[in-house]
Motif scaffolding. Structure first.
Motif, PDB file in Angstrom:
ATOM      1  N   ALA A  76       0.834  -1.206   0.000  1.00 42.43           N
ATOM      2  CA  ALA A  76       0.000   0.000   0.000  1.00 42.43           C
ATOM      3  C   ALA A  76       0.870   1.258   0.000  1.00 42.43           C
ATOM      4  O   ALA A  76       1.912   1.308   0.650  1.00 42.43           O
ATOM      5  CB  ALA A  76      -0.910   0.012   1.228  1.00 42.43           C
ATOM      6  N   SER A  77       0.437   2.268  -0.748  1.00 41.28           N
ATOM      7  CA  SER A  77       1.148   3.545  -0.812  1.00 41.28           C
ATOM      8  C   SER A  77       0.399   4.610  -0.038  1.00 41.28           C
ATOM      9  O   SER A  77      -0.812   4.495   0.203  1.00 41.28           O
ATOM     10  CB  SER A  77       1.299   4.001  -2.271  1.00 41.28           C
ATOM     11  OG  SER A  77       2.034   3.069  -3.027  1.00 41.28           O
ATOM     12  N   SER A  78       1.114   5.654   0.349  1.00 49.92           N
ATOM     13  CA  SER A  78       0.456   6.803   0.968  1.00 49.92           C
ATOM     14  C   SER A  78      -0.560   7.375  -0.017  1.00 49.92           C
ATOM     15  O   SER A  78      -0.298   7.477  -1.214  1.00 49.92           O
ATOM     16  CB  SER A  78       1.485   7.879   1.325  1.00 49.92           C
ATOM     17  OG  SER A  78       2.194   7.537   2.477  1.00 49.92           O
ATOM     18  N   GLY A  79      -1.729   7.741   0.513  1.00 48.75           N
ATOM     19  CA  GLY A  79      -2.777   8.303  -0.331  1.00 48.75           C
ATOM     20  C   GLY A  79      -3.833   7.293  -0.728  1.00 48.75           C
ATOM     21  O   GLY A  79      -4.900   7.684  -1.218  1.00 48.75           O
ATOM     22  N   LYS A  80      -3.546   6.001  -0.539  1.00 48.09           N
ATOM     23  CA  LYS A  80      -4.554   4.983  -0.864  1.00 48.09           C
ATOM     24  C   LYS A  80      -5.707   5.103   0.133  1.00 48.09           C
ATOM     25  O   LYS A  80      -5.489   5.198   1.340  1.00 48.09           O
ATOM     26  CB  LYS A  80      -3.957   3.583  -0.800  1.00 48.09           C
ATOM     27  CG  LYS A  80      -4.941   2.472  -1.212  1.00 48.09           C
ATOM     28  CD  LYS A  80      -4.271   1.117  -1.224  1.00 48.09           C
ATOM     29  CE  LYS A  80      -5.239   0.029  -1.679  1.00 48.09           C
ATOM     30  NZ  LYS A  80      -5.729   0.272  -3.062  1.00 48.09           N
ATOM     31  N   THR A  81      -6.944   5.089  -0.380  1.00 48.53           N
ATOM     32  CA  THR A  81      -8.121   5.260   0.473  1.00 48.53           C
ATOM     33  C   THR A  81      -8.919   3.972   0.546  1.00 48.53           C
ATOM     34  O   THR A  81      -9.252   3.380  -0.491  1.00 48.53           O
ATOM     35  CB  THR A  81      -9.010   6.398  -0.047  1.00 48.53           C
ATOM     36  OG1 THR A  81      -8.269   7.628  -0.025  1.00 48.53           O
ATOM     37  CG2 THR A  81     -10.246   6.568   0.818  1.00 48.53           C
ATOM     38  N   LEU A  82      -9.227   3.559   1.766  1.00 46.43           N
ATOM     39  CA  LEU A  82     -10.043   2.376   2.014  1.00 46.43           C
ATOM     40  C   LEU A  82     -11.373   2.806   2.621  1.00 46.43           C
ATOM     41  O   LEU A  82     -11.461   3.861   3.258  1.00 46.43           O
ATOM     42  CB  LEU A  82      -9.314   1.415   2.954  1.00 46.43           C
ATOM     43  CG  LEU A  82      -7.904   0.987   2.516  1.00 46.43           C
ATOM     44  CD1 LEU A  82      -7.267   0.112   3.589  1.00 46.43           C
ATOM     45  CD2 LEU A  82      -7.951   0.246   1.181  1.00 46.43           C
ATOM     46  N   ARG A  83     -12.402   1.991   2.413  1.00 48.48           N
ATOM     47  CA  ARG A  83     -13.755   2.375   2.842  1.00 48.48           C
ATOM     48  C   ARG A  83     -14.281   1.420   3.919  1.00 48.48           C
ATOM     49  O   ARG A  83     -14.209   0.193   3.765  1.00 48.48           O
ATOM     50  CB  ARG A  83     -14.691   2.356   1.639  1.00 48.48           C
ATOM     51  CG  ARG A  83     -16.116   2.828   1.926  1.00 48.48           C
ATOM     52  CD  ARG A  83     -16.979   2.716   0.676  1.00 48.48           C
ATOM     53  NE  ARG A  83     -16.472   3.587  -0.378  1.00 48.48           N
ATOM     54  CZ  ARG A  83     -16.895   4.837  -0.587  1.00 48.48           C
ATOM     55  NH1 ARG A  83     -17.825   5.359   0.195  1.00 48.48           N
ATOM     56  NH2 ARG A  83     -16.382   5.558  -1.566  1.00 48.48           N
ATOM     57  N   LEU A  84     -14.800   2.010   4.987  1.00 46.37           N
ATOM     58  CA  LEU A  84     -15.499   1.256   6.018  1.00 46.37           C
ATOM     59  C   LEU A  84     -16.985   1.602   5.908  1.00 46.37           C
ATOM     60  O   LEU A  84     -17.390   2.744   6.171  1.00 46.37           O
ATOM     61  CB  LEU A  84     -14.971   1.618   7.413  1.00 46.37           C
ATOM     62  CG  LEU A  84     -13.544   1.161   7.732  1.00 46.37           C
ATOM     63  CD1 LEU A  84     -13.065   1.788   9.031  1.00 46.37           C
ATOM     64  CD2 LEU A  84     -13.476  -0.358   7.824  1.00 46.37           C
ATOM     65  N   LYS A  85     -17.792   0.644   5.509  1.00 41.36           N
ATOM     66  CA  LYS A  85     -19.209   0.900   5.244  1.00 41.36           C
ATOM     67  C   LYS A  85     -19.975   1.235   6.527  1.00 41.36           C
ATOM     68  O   LYS A  85     -19.728   0.670   7.587  1.00 41.36           O
ATOM     69  CB  LYS A  85     -19.850  -0.321   4.577  1.00 41.36           C
ATOM     70  CG  LYS A  85     -19.213  -0.708   3.232  1.00 41.36           C
ATOM     71  CD  LYS A  85     -19.566   0.292   2.136  1.00 41.36           C
ATOM     72  CE  LYS A  85     -21.012   0.202   1.726  1.00 41.36           C
ATOM     73  NZ  LYS A  85     -21.323   1.119   0.603  1.00 41.36           N
ATOM     74  N   ASN A  86     -20.912   2.178   6.370  1.00 42.44           N
ATOM     75  CA  ASN A  86     -21.857   2.519   7.438  1.00 42.44           C
ATOM     76  C   ASN A  86     -21.192   2.979   8.729  1.00 42.44           C
ATOM     77  O   ASN A  86     -21.689   2.711   9.828  1.00 42.44           O
ATOM     78  CB  ASN A  86     -22.785   1.340   7.731  1.00 42.44           C
ATOM     79  CG  ASN A  86     -23.595   0.916   6.529  1.00 42.44           C
ATOM     80  OD1 ASN A  86     -24.112   1.760   5.786  1.00 42.44           O
ATOM     81  ND2 ASN A  86     -23.715  -0.375   6.299  1.00 42.44           N
ATOM     82  N   LYS A  87     -20.066   3.691   8.599  1.00 41.57           N
ATOM     83  CA  LYS A  87     -19.391   4.247   9.772  1.00 41.57           C
ATOM     84  C   LYS A  87     -19.373   5.776   9.712  1.00 41.57           C
ATOM     85  O   LYS A  87     -18.516   6.418  10.329  1.00 41.57           O
ATOM     86  CB  LYS A  87     -17.962   3.711   9.871  1.00 41.57           C
ATOM     87  CG  LYS A  87     -17.878   2.205  10.141  1.00 41.57           C
ATOM     88  CD  LYS A  87     -18.471   1.850  11.489  1.00 41.57           C
ATOM     89  CE  LYS A  87     -18.353   0.368  11.773  1.00 41.57           C
ATOM     90  NZ  LYS A  87     -19.004   0.004  13.078  1.00 41.57           N
ATOM     91  N   GLY A  88     -20.336   6.345   8.976  1.00 42.86           N
ATOM     92  CA  GLY A  88     -20.398   7.795   8.857  1.00 42.86           C
ATOM     93  C   GLY A  88     -21.592   8.374   9.596  1.00 42.86           C
ATOM     94  O   GLY A  88     -22.085   7.797  10.573  1.00 42.86           O
ATOM     95  N   PHE A  89     -22.081   9.516   9.118  1.00 43.38           N
ATOM     96  CA  PHE A  89     -23.241  10.185   9.723  1.00 43.38           C
ATOM     97  C   PHE A  89     -24.540   9.544   9.236  1.00 43.38           C
ATOM     98  O   PHE A  89     -24.617   9.043   8.108  1.00 43.38           O
ATOM     99  CB  PHE A  89     -23.241  11.670   9.365  1.00 43.38           C
ATOM    100  CG  PHE A  89     -22.327  12.503  10.210  1.00 43.38           C
ATOM    101  CD1 PHE A  89     -22.831  13.312  11.223  1.00 43.38           C
ATOM    102  CD2 PHE A  89     -20.958  12.479  10.006  1.00 43.38           C
ATOM    103  CE1 PHE A  89     -21.993  14.083  12.014  1.00 43.38           C
ATOM    104  CE2 PHE A  89     -20.107  13.248  10.794  1.00 43.38           C
ATOM    105  CZ  PHE A  89     -20.628  14.047  11.799  1.00 43.38           C
TER     106      PHE A  89
END
Length: 305
Positions: A248-261
Motif C-alpha cells: 500500500a502507498s500513501s494516499g490509498k483510500t479504504l472504505r469502512l461501510k456505514n461508519k459515517g453520519f
C-alpha cells in the motif's frame, strides 16, 4: 477569554480555511485525551475552541470586529445589558442563550406607555378581537461533540427555567440544524412560546466530515505498508480491524461501510480511511537498507519527469 485571533494565532483578516487549519493543529496538540495530566493544556484547549466558535460564526465575528461583543460573545453595549455571570446560563457551557430575536411583543409595552386600551399609539395597536399573544421564543445554541453528532447520542440541554431535557438529535443533523421545542419558551397570555435550538458541531482532532461520510488520515508504519495485514482503526462507533493490502502507498483510500453520519432517509455514510506512511526520523537501519536496495522504478514517470 483572550483575543480570539491571538488564541488561534491567526491574523484578523484570516480566511475560514486558515481559521480551521489553525484550530485543527492546536486541537490535535491540546486535546484532553492527549493531556490527561496537564490541566493547563485542557484549559488552553477550551480557550482555542471558544475562539474557533466565535470566529467561524460570521455574524459574531463581524460583531466582535466592530467592538459590539467581547471575546466571550457578551455585548459590550452600555446600560448594563450583556451576558456574564449575571446572565442566563445552561450547564457547563453546553448551550448559550440569544434573546436578541426572541419575538417579544413590545406593542403591549408601548400601548401601556401611550394610553393603551385599544387606542392608537405611535407604534400601532393590536385589534380588539385578536387572540392574546404567546410568550416569547427563546433561542439556544447547543454544542455537540463530533462523534455524538455522527452516532445521534442524546444531548442534555438546560432551559432558562432550570429544567433539563434529553434531546434526540435528528437524522441528517449538521452544522446549523435548528430544532423547535414547542411550548418550551416563555409564558404569555396565549400560552408558551417555543425554544429554538441551533446545533453547533465541535471539530474533532482527527475525524473530518465530507457530506455524510467521515474521513480519516491514518498513519501506518513502513512495515505495515509493505507487508499488509490487519490493524486497529478508530471510528465514530469505536475501534474496528481494517485489512491493509500489501504494498500500500500513501494516499490509498479504504472504505469502512456505514461508519459515517446518519442520513435523513435512514441510511448512513461511510468512513473513508486514507493511508499515510509514517517513516521514523533518522533511522540508521532504514538508511542502510535503502542504500543497498536496487529499485529501477520511477514513481514520477507518469508526470513525464
Amino acid at each position: 477569554m483572550a483575543d480570539p485571533y491571538q488564541a488561534l494565532g491567526v491574523a484578523k483578516g484570516a480566511s475560514e480555511k486558515e481559521i480551521k487549519s489553525a484550530y485543527r493543529k492546536l486541537a490535535k496538540e491540546l486535546h484532553p485525551d492527549r493531556n490527561k495530566d496537564n490541566p493547563a493544556a485542557t484549559e488552553r484547549f477550551s480557550e482555542v475552541t471558544k475562539a474557533y466558535d466565535l470566529l467561524l460564526d460570521k455574524d459574531k465575528r463581524a460583531q466582535f470586529d466592530r467592538g459590539e461583543i467581547d471575546a466571550d460573545g457578551n455585548p459590550t453595549a452600555p446600560f448594563g445589558f450583556g451576558g456574564g455571570a449575571g446572565g442566563y446560563g445552561g450547564g457547563a457551557g453546553s448551550q448559550q442563550f440569544d434573546f436578541g430575536n426572541s419575538g417579544a411583543d413590545f406593542g403591549d409595552i408601548f400601548e401601556g406607555l401611550f394610553g393603551g386600551g385599544g387606542r392608537s399609539s405611535p407604534f400601532g395597536s393590536r385589534p380588539r378581537n385578536a387572540p392574546p399573544p404567546k410568550g416569547a421564543n427563546v433561542s439556544y445554541r447547543l454544542k455537540v461533540e463530533f462523534v455524538a453528532a455522527a452516532t445521534l447520542d442524546k444531548q442534555r440541554i438546560t432551559l432558562e427555567d432550570g429544567k433539563t431535557i434529553d434531546l434526540s438529535l435528528p437524522k441528517g443533523v449538521e452544522e446549523g440544524t435548528q430544532m423547535r421545542l414547542a411550548g418550551k419558551g416563555r409564558s404569555g397570555p396565549g400560552g408558551n412560546g417555543d425554544a429554538l435550538v441551533t446545533i453547533h458541531i465541535n471539530p474533532h482532532p482527527f475525524f473530518e466530515r465530507d457530506g455524510n461520510n467521515v474521513t480519516l488520515e491514518l498513519p501506518i508504519s513502513l512495515a505495515e505498508a509493505v507487508n499488509g495485514g490487519k490493524i486497529k482503526v478508530p471510528t465514530v462507533d469505536g475501534p474496528v480491524m481494517l485489512s491493509i493490502p500489501a504494498g500500500a502507498s500513501s494516499g490509498k483510500t479504504l472504505r469502512l461501510k456505514n461508519k459515517g453520519f446518519h442520513t435523513k432517509t435512514g441510511g448512513r455514510g461511510d468512513q473513508l480511511v486514507t493511508l499515510m506512511i509514517a517513516l521514523p526520523e533518522d533511522d540508521a537501519k532504514l538508511k542502510e537498507f535503502v542504500s543497498t536496495w536496487e529499485n529501477a522504478d520511477n514513481p514520477r514517470s507518469f508526470m513525464g519527469v
